[in-house]
Design a protein around this motif. Structure first.
Motif: not given
Length: 310
Positions: A203-231
């Motif tokens: 399952y990990w082999r077959d869905h690696y790419a899609s799971l990676h892309d969805r995780t990366a989308a959340f990561t990029e959204c989470f860190y795309d902010t003007t809040l202070p780094p400490e927050v």
């Protein structure tokens, strides 16, 4: 001589808010990006090596092959059927070589020989040992060829499966509703979806790419902010707890948590309300899991008087 190679390592595990099942998978990805700094073509070998760290307590240790990698195992015995587990390491590179037969010796001999192969740039297949003691560990090798400035990325897929343990804390009360009772020890959520390490690895082999892309989308959204780094760091550090041994998900889908974790054990069991009742990450990112916490709180942890311990 100094290795003139730029290396970037990215480690990740599926984390998609609103999708607790994908985020509960027992898998990790390690992506090694190598960029040549040479002004001429060069050849190299990437290797991933591991002792069979799954060996512990009673059980029969083993090293098995899997397409593109190896599995480190401990198999249960008649006297200890639940002392079993498996850990898989694999890649998708078609020219990968697998060593399933490490040198068997005393003390540090197996690691010494493994390091010898690394230092020599070895790249070979060796089958599973069929006589005597099992292999102490395993290695995979991927040959690489670089043109000047060229990059190669090796994606190492890690997966594990420990479907049942007789370890538990506390006992179910006598009047526990049958649908909420937990017999024996802990069975993780993934054991109800996958039957063994092979199913997880596939399952990990077959869905690696899609799971990676969805995780990366959340990561990029989470860190795309003007809040202070400490927050952002304060919020991110709390999210990491959801991917740690502090939090377990039972086979019926319910979430369960310690108050905190030591290196080898949890502390203060029972999803105590003075910690998890005011936590904000789960209710906002995984509301269906938050609901299971409240069900445990009011259907299991609360007695007829309305009293809740801890």
């Amino acid at each position: 001589p100094k290795l003139r190679m730029k290396v970037q390592l990215t480690g990740w595990s599926p984390f998609t808010p609103g999708d607790p099942d994908s985020s509960s998978l027992p898998v990790v990805g390690l992506e090694y990006k190598f960029t040549s700094q040479y002004d001429r073509p060069v050849e190299a070998v990437f290797s991933f090596n591991s002792k069979n760290f799954m060996e512990c307590g009673e059980g029969r240790r083993a090293v098995r092959g899997i397409p593109g990698g190896f599995v480190l195992m401990q198999e249960g015995t008649d006297s200890a059927p639940h002392h079993s587990g498996a850990f898989c390491v694999s890649v998708s590179d078609t020219d990968v070589k697998i060593d399933l037969g490490w040198f068997r010796g005393n003390w540090s001999d197996p690691l010494t020989m493994a390091w010898k192969h690394i230092s020599e740039g070895a790249c070979f297949d060796r089958p599973e040992l069929t006589d005597g003691d099992p292999s102490p560990g395993a290695s995979l090798f991927v040959p690489l060829r670089f043109q000047p400035g060229q990059s190669h990325t090796i994606k190492v897929r890690l997966a594990w499966y420990c479907g049942y343990t007789d370890i538990r804390q506390g006992r179910d009360p006598a009047d526990m509703p049958p649908e909420l009772a937990v017999e024996g020890g802990h069975r993780p959520w993934y054991a109800g979806r996958f039957s063994d390490i092979t199913e997880v690895a596939n399952y990990w082999r077959d869905h690696y790419a899609s799971l990676h892309d969805r995780t990366a989308a959340f990561t990029e959204c989470f860190y795309d902010t003007t809040l202070p780094p400490e927050v952002i760091e304060a919020v991110a550090s709390n999210l990491t707890i959801l991917k740690s041994p502090t939090v377990l998900r039972q086979i019926d889908g319910r979430l369960w948590g310690w108050e905190g974790s030591y290196d080898e054990a949890g502390c203060c069991h029972g999803t105590c309300t003075h910690v998890w009742h005011y936590a904000q990450s789960i209710c906002h990112l995984f509301p269906s899991l938050e609901q299971t916490l409240r069900e445990t709180e009011f259907e299991v942890s609360q007695d007829d008087r309305g009293h809740q311990n801890f």
